[in-house]
Design a protein around this motif. Structure first.
Motif, PDB file in Angstrom:
ATOM      1  N   SER A 111       0.988  -1.270   0.004  1.00 21.92           N
ATOM      2  CA  SER A 111      -0.020  -0.162   0.071  1.00 21.92           C
ATOM      3  C   SER A 111       0.920   1.272  -0.282  1.00 21.92           C
ATOM      4  N   GLY A 112       0.591   1.977  -0.926  1.00 27.58           N
ATOM      5  CA  GLY A 112       1.526   3.270  -1.334  1.00 27.58           C
ATOM      6  C   GLY A 112       0.596   4.594  -0.867  1.00 27.58           C
ATOM      7  N   ARG A 113       1.081   5.558  -1.480  1.00 25.32           N
ATOM      8  CA  ARG A 113       0.351   6.889  -1.484  1.00 25.32           C
ATOM      9  C   ARG A 113      -1.052   6.705  -2.338  1.00 25.32           C
ATOM     10  N   ARG A 114      -0.566   6.447  -3.427  1.00 22.54           N
ATOM     11  CA  ARG A 114      -1.707   6.432  -4.552  1.00 22.54           C
ATOM     12  C   ARG A 114      -2.325   5.074  -4.934  1.00 22.54           C
ATOM     13  N   THR A 115      -1.481   3.966  -4.485  1.00 24.46           N
ATOM     14  CA  THR A 115      -2.123   2.936  -5.230  1.00 24.46           C
ATOM     15  C   THR A 115      -1.974   1.580  -4.090  1.00 24.46           C
ATOM     16  N   ALA A 116      -2.522   0.520  -4.266  1.00 26.04           N
ATOM     17  CA  ALA A 116      -2.579  -0.596  -3.480  1.00 26.04           C
ATOM     18  C   ALA A 116      -2.564  -1.700  -4.197  1.00 26.04           C
ATOM     19  N   LEU A 117      -1.742  -2.808  -3.859  1.00 26.39           N
ATOM     20  CA  LEU A 117      -1.801  -4.067  -4.449  1.00 26.39           C
ATOM     21  C   LEU A 117      -2.547  -5.347  -3.312  1.00 26.39           C
ATOM     22  N   ALA A 118      -3.459  -5.849  -3.645  1.00 25.35           N
ATOM     23  CA  ALA A 118      -3.846  -6.968  -2.628  1.00 25.35           C
ATOM     24  C   ALA A 118      -4.228  -8.213  -3.486  1.00 25.35           C
ATOM     25  N   GLN A 119      -3.944  -9.280  -2.856  1.00 23.77           N
ATOM     26  CA  GLN A 119      -4.681 -10.626  -3.230  1.00 23.77           C
ATOM     27  C   GLN A 119      -5.604 -11.304  -2.605  1.00 23.77           C
ATOM     28  N   ALA A 120      -6.311 -12.061  -2.979  1.00 23.70           N
ATOM     29  CA  ALA A 120      -7.412 -12.705  -2.557  1.00 23.70           C
ATOM     30  C   ALA A 120      -7.316 -14.383  -2.987  1.00 23.70           C
ATOM     31  N   GLU A 121      -7.628 -15.145  -2.002  1.00 24.15           N
ATOM     32  CA  GLU A 121      -7.704 -16.662  -2.145  1.00 24.15           C
ATOM     33  C   GLU A 121      -9.186 -17.156  -1.649  1.00 24.15           C
ATOM     34  N   LEU A 122      -9.782 -17.955  -2.617  1.00 25.29           N
ATOM     35  CA  LEU A 122     -10.938 -18.694  -2.561  1.00 25.29           C
ATOM     36  C   LEU A 122     -10.742 -19.876  -1.886  1.00 25.29           C
ATOM     37  N   LEU A 123     -11.114 -20.307  -0.655  1.00 21.55           N
ATOM     38  CA  LEU A 123     -10.843 -21.610  -0.104  1.00 21.55           C
ATOM     39  C   LEU A 123     -12.237 -22.319   0.417  1.00 21.55           C
ATOM     40  N   ASP A 124     -11.637 -23.683   0.164  1.00 28.13           N
ATOM     41  CA  ASP A 124     -12.816 -24.542   0.757  1.00 28.13           C
ATOM     42  C   ASP A 124     -12.656 -24.689   2.210  1.00 28.13           C
ATOM     43  N   SER A 125     -13.815 -25.517   2.762  1.00 32.07           N
ATOM     44  CA  SER A 125     -13.410 -25.841   4.366  1.00 32.07           C
ATOM     45  C   SER A 125     -12.117 -26.660   4.733  1.00 32.07           C
ATOM     46  N   ALA A 126     -11.443 -27.169   3.725  1.00 33.65           N
ATOM     47  CA  ALA A 126     -10.155 -27.857   3.897  1.00 33.65           C
ATOM     48  C   ALA A 126      -9.121 -27.158   3.478  1.00 33.65           C
ATOM     49  N   ASP A 127      -9.418 -25.974   3.238  1.00 34.99           N
ATOM     50  CA  ASP A 127      -8.294 -24.948   2.807  1.00 34.99           C
ATOM     51  C   ASP A 127      -7.697 -25.169   1.544  1.00 34.99           C
ATOM     52  N   ARG A 128      -8.285 -26.093   0.629  1.00 37.25           N
ATOM     53  CA  ARG A 128      -7.781 -26.120  -0.958  1.00 37.25           C
ATOM     54  C   ARG A 128      -8.160 -24.910  -1.357  1.00 37.25           C
ATOM     55  N   LEU A 129      -7.297 -24.501  -2.371  1.00 35.45           N
ATOM     56  CA  LEU A 129      -7.387 -23.437  -3.068  1.00 35.45           C
ATOM     57  C   LEU A 129      -8.335 -23.504  -4.435  1.00 35.45           C
ATOM     58  N   LEU A 130      -9.439 -22.965  -4.469  1.00 33.46           N
ATOM     59  CA  LEU A 130     -10.321 -22.985  -5.542  1.00 33.46           C
ATOM     60  C   LEU A 130     -10.076 -21.853  -6.595  1.00 33.46           C
ATOM     61  N   ALA A 131      -9.592 -20.801  -6.187  1.00 34.56           N
ATOM     62  CA  ALA A 131      -9.515 -19.722  -7.111  1.00 34.56           C
ATOM     63  C   ALA A 131      -8.358 -18.540  -6.446  1.00 34.56           C
TER      64      ALA A 131
END
Length: 165
Positions: free
Chosen positions: A130-150
């Protein structure tokens, strides 16, 4: 056989009017605690903001048939909405009073299908920078077993809100 679903929502201008009055984290905590109404899209799709801390936001959804595309699995737009919400709110959580953001882009990779049999899924968003003008984020979609879906990344533009008159 026809199916139906009914939902209600609160006036979205209430929450919108609170943006920037305190920190982004305080704003999101007020939504989680029910002091501010959730946005109508969360009622429309049936997802909730479950957790928020500085630089992190977690949304949850129990997938239903109403989320399906014509081939019998959850529509990619539902994935995108969850991931965009998690990444965006992670950015919101680091903003000081008087600041706002808007998403510039969302890049997403679908890894596994989701159906009603998948059970509850969580979208976990984190701020990478996160800077003064922009921010970069990520997101993970997980099932109940913490398997990565997206997985998604999002760039956001940060800007000051106009001073209230």
């Amino acid at each position: 056989m026809d199916r139906s679903r009914t939902f209600t929502w609160e006036d979205p201008t209430v929450s919108a009017g609170a943006v920037g009055k305190g920190t982004g984290l305080d704003f999101l905590r007020d939504i989680v605690a029910g002091r501010l109404p959730a946005p109508p899209i969360s009622e429309t799709l049936g997802f909730t903001l479950e957790e928020v801390e500085h630089g992190r936001a977690v949304f949850a959804l129990a997938p239903g048939e109403e989320h399906y595309n014509p081939i019998g699995s959850v529509h990619g737009g539902v994935y995108a909405t969850l991931l965009d919400s998690a990444a965006g709110c992670a950015v919101q959580s680091v903003l000081p009073q008087g600041m706002a953001y808007t998403s510039l882009d969302l890049t997403l990779k679908f890894l596994r299908p989701i159906t009603v049999d998948t059970g509850k899924v969580r979208a976990v968003g984190t701020v990478l920078n996160s800077g003064r003008r922009t921010a970069l984020a990520q997101a993970e979609l997980l099932d109940s077993a913490d398997r990565l879906l997206a997985h998604a990344t999002s760039s956001c533009l940060l800007f000051p809100l106009p001073a209230a008159s």
